[in-house]
Structure formats: C-alpha cells, structure tokens
Design an enzyme around this catalytic site. Structure first.
Site, PDB file in Angstrom:
ATOM      1  N   ASN A  13       0.824  -1.201   0.213  1.00 35.31           N
ATOM      2  CA  ASN A  13       0.003   0.014  -0.123  1.00 35.31           C
ATOM      3  C   ASN A  13       1.078   1.276  -0.070  1.00 35.31           C
ATOM      4  O   ASN A  13       1.619   1.712   1.154  1.00 35.31           O
ATOM      5  CB  ASN A  13      -0.768   0.004   1.136  1.00 35.31           C
ATOM      6  N   ASP A  73      -1.017  -4.015  10.289  1.00 32.46           N
ATOM      7  CA  ASP A  73      -2.344  -4.333   9.818  1.00 32.46           C
ATOM      8  C   ASP A  73      -3.169  -3.419  10.366  1.00 32.46           C
ATOM      9  O   ASP A  73      -2.962  -2.986  11.736  1.00 32.46           O
ATOM     10  CB  ASP A  73      -2.821  -5.876  10.075  1.00 32.46           C
ATOM     11  N   SER A  74      -3.873  -2.667   9.690  1.00 26.59           N
ATOM     12  CA  SER A  74      -4.980  -1.788  10.036  1.00 26.59           C
ATOM     13  C   SER A  74      -6.364  -2.372   9.894  1.00 26.59           C
ATOM     14  O   SER A  74      -6.787  -3.052   8.833  1.00 26.59           O
ATOM     15  CB  SER A  74      -4.825  -0.484   9.374  1.00 26.59           C
ATOM     16  N   GLY A 153      -8.566   4.344   1.206  1.00 30.80           N
ATOM     17  CA  GLY A 153      -9.469   3.225   2.078  1.00 30.80           C
ATOM     18  C   GLY A 153     -10.697   3.835   2.636  1.00 30.80           C
ATOM     19  O   GLY A 153     -11.540   4.729   1.910  1.00 30.80           O
ATOM     20  N   ASP A 155     -10.816   6.426   4.639  1.00 34.74           N
ATOM     21  CA  ASP A 155     -10.655   7.876   4.946  1.00 34.74           C
ATOM     22  C   ASP A 155     -11.898   8.770   4.581  1.00 34.74           C
ATOM     23  O   ASP A 155     -12.289   9.508   5.529  1.00 34.74           O
ATOM     24  CB  ASP A 155      -9.443   8.515   4.556  1.00 34.74           C
ATOM     25  N   HIS A 180      -4.161   6.586  13.716  1.00 27.67           N
ATOM     26  CA  HIS A 180      -3.754   5.453  14.412  1.00 27.67           C
ATOM     27  C   HIS A 180      -2.403   4.716  13.936  1.00 27.67           C
ATOM     28  O   HIS A 180      -1.532   4.249  14.713  1.00 27.67           O
ATOM     29  CB  HIS A 180      -5.009   4.374  13.991  1.00 27.67           C
ATOM     30  N   ARG A 181      -2.277   5.173  12.493  1.00 31.29           N
ATOM     31  CA  ARG A 181      -0.880   4.639  12.053  1.00 31.29           C
ATOM     32  C   ARG A 181       0.366   5.510  12.833  1.00 31.29           C
ATOM     33  O   ARG A 181       1.207   4.678  13.112  1.00 31.29           O
ATOM     34  CB  ARG A 181      -0.897   4.941  10.526  1.00 31.29           C
TER      35      ARG A 181
END
Ligand code: ITT
Length: 193
Positions: A13, A73-74, A153, A155, A180-181
């Site tokens: 990604n 992984d999200s 994604g 967002d 989060h990332r």
C-alpha cells in the site's frame, strides 16, 4: 557519511508508505524508510494483533529476511456493527466498500455512529526474534456521506473525534498528527531511538 538508520517497511500500500515516510521525516530525521512491496496472504484471523504478528512471522520465514523490518495491519472497528469490519477490513473494502458501510449504518444515529481505526505495527528486529507489536488507535465516527478525495480506503467516511473533516479532507500532515498509524509507528520510533 550518513548516520541514518534504514528501516524496511513491507506493504503493498503506497499510501501507507507516504504517511509513514512523512511522519518519520517530521519526527526523527534519522530514519530512512525502505519500501519493500512484498505481497503476503491476507490472513483471516479474529484480531488485528494476530494478523500483524502472524503476517510478520510468515514474511520472516518465507523470505529469510535478515534485516530489521516492520509491517502493519490496520482496520476500522464499528461497535454498532459488533466490531465489523475489524480484521476483515481489506476484504470488506474490496467487496462492499465505503458505500456498503454507509448502507449498513443508515439507521444508526449519534453515538451509534462511533468508530475506531486501529493499526498494529509488527517489528522484527532480527530473524531469531519474535515480532514486537505497537498499537495505535484513532477514535471518531462514521460520516453521513462520503467526503474528501485525499487519503485512501475508509478515510472519506471517517471523521476524527472533534474534527469537522473526514480523514480524506485532511492533508497527510494533519492526518499524521492524530492517526492510528502515526500513533503505532511513533511507538516503534520511540522503541528504536
Ligand atoms: P498491506 O496489507 O499490504 O500493508 P492493505 O491495504 O491490504 O496493505 P490493511 O490490510 O492493513 O492494508 O488494510 C485493511 C483495509 O483498511 C484496506 O482496505 C485499507 O484500504 C484500509 N485502511 C487501512 N489503513 C487505513 C487508513 O489509515 N485510512 C483508511 N483506510 C485504511
């Protein structure tokens, strides 16, 4: 001679790479993110932590990689949908997408629109070491409609708590301040510095 440390990031990604690179440059300046576009199977496990850890183990075993690397992984977790799509976020995005999530949320109002993004970074320091996990979350809610064309994604349907904008209406820098990332990766930066 450069004293920068190279850190391999395994992902397919490119949006994740941009966010992580921008964050590393802003926060550290001592880390060079080296992108490896290696596709590993999307494991269908119940927890995002388990997916990140087992994916890192898989990459370690299959590639025989000797250098330190990380992957992540999200997922988007919606309590009113019993945590869906959670660890299945990639599959759900490919199948029903943002429109499908909005349809599932059509009758949900107020508190029932709450949602959380979660990233679990799995860091492998050396081939003999088991992955170390770093978790980051961002709380917010599912927007009433798709808004914004930045990001990727989910967002365009995620409004960070207290913000008027969706993540897709923010710049990478703005998203990185609260995402989060960046929170999960920030913990990895703290660990290695
Ligand atoms: P890699 O596994 O190769 O890293 P991926 O895109 O498959 O790339 P994930 O499995 O972690 O990554 O992502 C699960 C889904 O959640 C996928 O559809 C992403 O587009 C979406 N997603 C992940 N992070 C996101 C973010 O910060 N904002 C919006 N959507 C995100």
């Amino acid at each position: 001679m450069s004293s920068k440390r190279e850190l391999i990031f395994i992902t397919t990604n490119s949006h994740k790479v941009k966010e992580i690179r921008d964050f590393a440059d802003a926060e550290s300046g001592n880390i060079t993110i080296v992108h490896r576009d290696y596709e590993y199977p999307e494991l269908q496990l119940d927890e995002i932590e388990a997916v990140a850890r087992e994916s890192a183990n898989y990459v370690r075993e299959k590639t025989g990689i000797e250098d330190a690397f990380f992957l992540e992984d999200s997922g988007l977790i919606i309590p009113a949908l019993n945590g869906f799509p959670g660890p299945f976020s990639a599959f759900v995005f490919k199948t029903i997408g943002n429109d499908g999530i909005l349809n599932l949320m059509a009758d949900k109002k107020g508190e029932a629109r709450k949602a959380t993004f979660k990233t679990v970074v799995a860091f492998c320091e050396a081939p003999s070491k088991t992955p170390i996990l770093f978790v980051g979350i961002a709380k917010g809610k599912i927007a009433e409609e798709i808004r914004g064309c930045g990001g990727f994604g989910y967002d365009p349907i995620f409004e960070f708590e207290g913000a008027e904008e969706t993540f897709a209406e923010m710049s990478t820098e703005e998203k990185n301040r609260v995402s989060h990332r960046s929170r999960a990766f920030g913990k990895l930066l703290d660990y290695i510095s």
